[in-house]
Scaffold this active site. Sequence first.
Site, PDB file in Angstrom:
ATOM      1  N   SER A  68     -41.575 -30.061  22.629  1.00 58.10           N
ATOM      2  CA  SER A  68     -41.647 -28.621  22.900  1.00 58.10           C
ATOM      3  C   SER A  68     -43.023 -28.049  22.568  1.00 58.10           C
ATOM      4  O   SER A  68     -43.761 -28.588  21.732  1.00 58.10           O
ATOM      5  CB  SER A  68     -40.590 -27.882  22.080  1.00 58.10           C
ATOM      6  OG  SER A  68     -39.321 -28.469  22.251  1.00 58.10           O
TER       7      SER A  68
HETATM    8  N1  SAH Z   1     -37.001 -31.892  19.468  1.00 52.11           N
HETATM    9  C1  SAH Z   1     -37.775 -32.765  20.325  1.00 52.11           C
HETATM   10  C2  SAH Z   1     -37.820 -32.320  21.770  1.00 52.11           C
HETATM   11  C3  SAH Z   1     -36.611 -32.749  22.409  1.00 52.11           C
HETATM   12  S1  SAH Z   1     -36.471 -32.759  24.166  1.00 52.11           S
HETATM   13  C4  SAH Z   1     -39.172 -32.963  19.803  1.00 52.11           C
HETATM   14  O1  SAH Z   1     -39.550 -32.310  18.822  1.00 52.11           O
HETATM   15  O2  SAH Z   1     -39.874 -33.791  20.375  1.00 52.11           O
HETATM   16  C5  SAH Z   1     -34.703 -32.800  24.193  1.00 52.11           C
HETATM   17  C6  SAH Z   1     -34.074 -34.079  23.741  1.00 52.11           C
HETATM   18  O3  SAH Z   1     -32.656 -33.864  23.777  1.00 52.11           O
HETATM   19  C7  SAH Z   1     -34.336 -35.286  24.630  1.00 52.11           C
HETATM   20  O4  SAH Z   1     -34.886 -36.314  23.847  1.00 52.11           O
HETATM   21  C8  SAH Z   1     -32.962 -35.661  25.165  1.00 52.11           C
HETATM   22  O5  SAH Z   1     -32.770 -37.058  25.312  1.00 52.11           O
HETATM   23  C9  SAH Z   1     -32.049 -35.094  24.101  1.00 52.11           C
HETATM   24  N2  SAH Z   1     -30.665 -34.814  24.508  1.00 52.11           N
HETATM   25  C10 SAH Z   1     -30.220 -34.280  25.672  1.00 52.11           C
HETATM   26  N3  SAH Z   1     -28.880 -34.169  25.637  1.00 52.11           N
HETATM   27  C11 SAH Z   1     -28.469 -34.648  24.421  1.00 52.11           C
HETATM   28  C12 SAH Z   1     -27.196 -34.804  23.788  1.00 52.11           C
HETATM   29  N4  SAH Z   1     -26.064 -34.453  24.392  1.00 52.11           N
HETATM   30  N5  SAH Z   1     -27.161 -35.331  22.545  1.00 52.11           N
HETATM   31  C13 SAH Z   1     -28.297 -35.697  21.903  1.00 52.11           C
HETATM   32  N6  SAH Z   1     -29.526 -35.575  22.448  1.00 52.11           N
HETATM   33  C14 SAH Z   1     -29.617 -35.059  23.698  1.00 52.11           C
END
Ligand code: SAH
Length: 223
Positions: A68
Amino acid sequence: MEDKIEPEDYRCQREAMVDRQILARGVKDPRVLEAMRKVPRHLFVPDAHRTRSYHDTPLPTAEGQTISQPYIVAWMTEMLRLKGDEVVLEVGAGSGYQAAILCLLARFVYTIERIGTLAESARRRLEGLGLTNFEVVVSDGTKGLPEHSPYQGIIVTAGAPRVPPLLVEQLADGGGRVLPAGPAPLRGLRVKEKKGARSLPTEEEPGFSVPLVGGMGWGGYGS
Ligand code: SAH
């Protein structure tokens, strides 16, 4: 967190990031600002994009996911109003960057990631920084992590169609939740306190391109 020798240039870029992108936009919590100044964001960004680590933008990471935008990380974190003794749940570990920030501000952080390879590299990065107050769990985060609930804060970093009810159940009274929900590409970042005073449907944020998939996310019962 261990202080690592790092190129002076990255340190300067990080200071500028906090001053120009985060402080300037109104994030005030001194603990949040300090954490954003400390965590080496470039270690969470793939080589191909590393020179842009401190730019005012989300960046692509492995498996088609994103890290993000720095301001959004800081803003969402501030909304949790952490004092230091909380147990926090993050859904969407991704690179582990948001979790690293949380580790500096809360007692313990559980972070859930559905993609095993991402979870593993997030865990390695956090350990590499000397952090120990976290656990990365591979599972469907739309169901939360009931075994360690209630949480004093819950943060979701992928966009859901609506707020997953199981997450609300796992929030402690007075605890805050912050998550992007609603249809892409503009997902409102929603902040709410359980049995507390605050409910702020806020910030239209176009940066949340990553969908929350799973039982209560897109493609599941929730959508
Ligand atoms: N917080 C992260 C950014 C995450 S992007 C950072 O600091 O880099 C969103 C993430 O959510 C992705 O890695 C994706 O694989 C995950 N995601 C999507 N749906 C999900 C679910 N149901 N359970 C766990 N993770 C999930």
